[in-house]
Design a protein around this motif. Sequence first.
Motif, short mmCIF file in Angstrom:
data_model
loop_
_atom_site.label_atom_id
_atom_site.label_comp_id
_atom_site.label_asym_id
_atom_site.label_seq_id
_atom_site.Cartn_x
_atom_site.Cartn_y
_atom_site.Cartn_z
N ILE A 131 35.22 47.82 45.17
CA ILE A 131 34.88 47.03 44.00
C ILE A 131 35.31 47.74 42.72
CG2 ILE A 131 33.01 45.98 42.70
CD1 ILE A 131 31.48 45.75 45.32
N GLY A 132 34.91 49.00 42.58
CA GLY A 132 35.20 49.72 41.35
C GLY A 132 34.61 49.00 40.15
N LYS A 133 35.40 48.85 39.10
CA LYS A 133 34.94 48.19 37.88
C LYS A 133 35.42 46.74 37.81
CE LYS A 133 34.76 52.47 35.17
NZ LYS A 133 35.25 53.18 33.97
N LYS A 134 36.05 46.27 38.88
CA LYS A 134 36.61 44.92 38.87
C LYS A 134 35.54 43.90 39.26
CE LYS A 134 39.87 45.77 41.82
NZ LYS A 134 41.09 45.63 42.62
N THR A 135 34.65 43.61 38.36
CA THR A 135 33.55 42.70 38.67
C THR A 135 33.73 41.37 37.96
OG1 THR A 135 32.23 43.66 36.89
CG2 THR A 135 31.91 44.56 39.10
N ILE A 136 33.43 40.31 38.68
CA ILE A 136 33.48 38.95 38.15
C ILE A 136 32.24 38.23 38.67
CG2 ILE A 136 36.00 38.82 38.01
CD1 ILE A 136 35.94 37.33 40.68
N HIS A 137 32.12 36.96 38.39
CA HIS A 137 31.08 36.14 39.00
C HIS A 137 31.48 34.68 38.90
CE1 HIS A 137 29.81 35.41 34.82
NE2 HIS A 137 29.25 34.32 35.29
N ARG A 138 30.88 33.87 39.73
CA ARG A 138 30.96 32.42 39.55
C ARG A 138 29.53 31.92 39.55
NH1 ARG A 138 31.14 32.19 45.27
NH2 ARG A 138 30.30 30.22 46.06
N THR A 139 29.30 30.79 38.91
CA THR A 139 27.95 30.25 38.76
C THR A 139 27.80 29.03 39.66
OG1 THR A 139 27.85 31.05 36.48
CG2 THR A 139 26.25 29.37 37.13
N VAL A 140 26.76 29.06 40.48
CA VAL A 140 26.46 27.95 41.40
C VAL A 140 25.01 27.52 41.16
CG1 VAL A 140 26.34 27.18 43.80
CG2 VAL A 140 28.06 28.87 43.11
N ASP A 141 24.81 26.30 40.69
CA ASP A 141 23.46 25.79 40.40
C ASP A 141 22.69 26.75 39.50
OD1 ASP A 141 23.91 23.53 41.93
OD2 ASP A 141 23.14 24.44 43.76
N GLY A 142 23.37 27.30 38.51
CA GLY A 142 22.73 28.20 37.56
C GLY A 142 22.53 29.62 38.06
N VAL A 143 23.00 29.93 39.27
CA VAL A 143 22.85 31.27 39.85
C VAL A 143 24.20 31.98 39.80
CG1 VAL A 143 22.27 32.60 41.91
CG2 VAL A 143 20.98 30.52 41.36
N ARG A 144 24.20 33.21 39.29
CA ARG A 144 25.44 34.00 39.22
C ARG A 144 25.71 34.65 40.57
NH1 ARG A 144 26.62 35.96 33.66
NH2 ARG A 144 27.29 37.93 34.54
N ILE A 145 26.88 34.36 41.14
CA ILE A 145 27.31 34.98 42.39
C ILE A 145 28.30 36.08 42.05
CG2 ILE A 145 28.26 34.59 44.68
CD1 ILE A 145 25.76 32.95 44.13
N PRO A 146 27.94 37.36 42.23
CA PRO A 146 28.86 38.43 41.85
C PRO A 146 30.08 38.47 42.76
CG PRO A 146 26.95 39.33 42.99
CD PRO A 146 26.67 37.88 42.77
N GLY A 147 31.17 39.00 42.23
CA GLY A 147 32.39 39.10 43.00
C GLY A 147 33.33 40.14 42.45
N THR A 148 34.49 40.22 43.06
CA THR A 148 35.54 41.13 42.62
C THR A 148 36.87 40.50 43.01
OG1 THR A 148 36.32 43.43 42.66
CG2 THR A 148 35.55 42.50 44.75
N TRP A 149 37.97 41.20 42.76
CA TRP A 149 39.26 40.64 43.12
C TRP A 149 40.22 41.74 43.57
CZ3 TRP A 149 38.18 41.79 38.06
CH2 TRP A 149 39.17 42.48 37.35
N ARG A 150 41.27 41.31 44.26
CA ARG A 150 42.33 42.19 44.69
C ARG A 150 43.62 41.38 44.75
NH1 ARG A 150 41.49 44.66 50.23
NH2 ARG A 150 43.72 45.05 50.01
N HIS A 151 44.75 42.06 44.72
CA HIS A 151 46.03 41.37 44.76
C HIS A 151 46.39 40.98 46.19
CE1 HIS A 151 46.43 42.46 40.65
NE2 HIS A 151 46.62 43.74 40.88
N ALA A 152 47.20 39.94 46.31
CA ALA A 152 47.71 39.50 47.62
C ALA A 152 48.91 38.60 47.40
CB ALA A 152 46.63 38.75 48.39
N PHE A 153 49.69 38.42 48.45
CA PHE A 153 50.80 37.47 48.42
C PHE A 153 50.41 36.22 49.19
CE2 PHE A 153 53.41 41.24 47.47
CZ PHE A 153 54.23 40.72 46.47
#
Length: 373
Positions: free
Chosen positions: A2-24
């Motif tokens: 994860i490191g510092k690459k943190t994101i989130h999406r919101t579902v029914d007002g609840v924040r779902i934490p996430g991260t990302w990585r590169h891919a083809f």
Amino acid sequence: MIGKKTIHRTVDGVRIPGTWRHAFIRNGGTHFLTDLFIYADGLIDCWELVTVEEFEDKLRSGWVATTLPEGAKASAFELASWTFSEPHSYLTPELLVAEIRDTIDQLNGRPDSTGRCLAAVDTFLADRTEENRTTARIAYLAIPISQRRYALGDMDSKDWPLRVLVAGPGNGTDVSAGGPITQEDYDRAVAYFEERARWAAERAARVPADGPVTSFAPAIKLYHSYPSKPVVAPGYRGLRNDYPAPILVGEVIYPSVAHAYWALSVAEPEVRAAVASADTHGAARKYAAEATRSRGWQHARTAVMASLLRAKYDQHPELAEILLTTNDATVIYDDFDSDFWGDNAGRGRNWAGRLLELVRSELQAERAGHAGL
């Protein structure tokens, strides 16, 4: 990782934490460099939200590509395009899925494959049977090969002590070079883990000099309450900026912090007076919204609000007591009209809540004799 690459999406007002990585992703004969967004609930966004199992299907079909053919076309959308020449990929489908499963564990605060391996090592060191060593070795080999060298978090030793410990003297490690492990090497690996355990115990016993990093009191949420008049025991409603607690600012008495804020936000003196005398905070906001803002208001508004909150709790000690009862809790403020002042189900910046925490800290400092420094 994860490191510092943190994101989130919101579902029914609840924040779902996430991260990302590169891919083809291979689409229409072209390999597109993109990002995989991985979330704590186990969903992966690779141009659509899919489960881990569905993601494995996309890997098997080659739509998510870990094999990069010689001469294949590639694109980073509007950034660049190129043709693969002597391509080499560090990933296999199995390795990518293993790393993603580890990431989901990390996002949920669960032990990932490295954590499970180190727990098995602790079990072996406490009871050094061959059965426990075998369990630790299996756990070590379950770590994605791309992560094994960093399993101990030691950039000097890498995973050498771990490889040696789980293999045992006279045996070979998962790395073919080097031959059988000598007793001397094995003793060094055991000593490494014993020293590591002593260091971890000392570190856990340390008390941070500046106190805890996070709050120990449960978060509180200041919901909309639309108060029309003061009450004897307002509770947390009294902490709302629209609660009818008159404050004196300069030579003007405002019915609430909200009235004062909106009055000070307008440039025209006659409109400012109308805002200050509005029947409700909603009316005060409406009048102000239709007027011209004071010069530089966007940059001054946070400091103005902080000053108004200080006035409120200085002039209303009973409300200051309520604020102090929140201890060090995170204050989540609802403001349907503003994502700047309100948290608003994770969409907003929650500046009203943050400033309440600041003023609370100032009140606590005053009681502890640290005010005026």
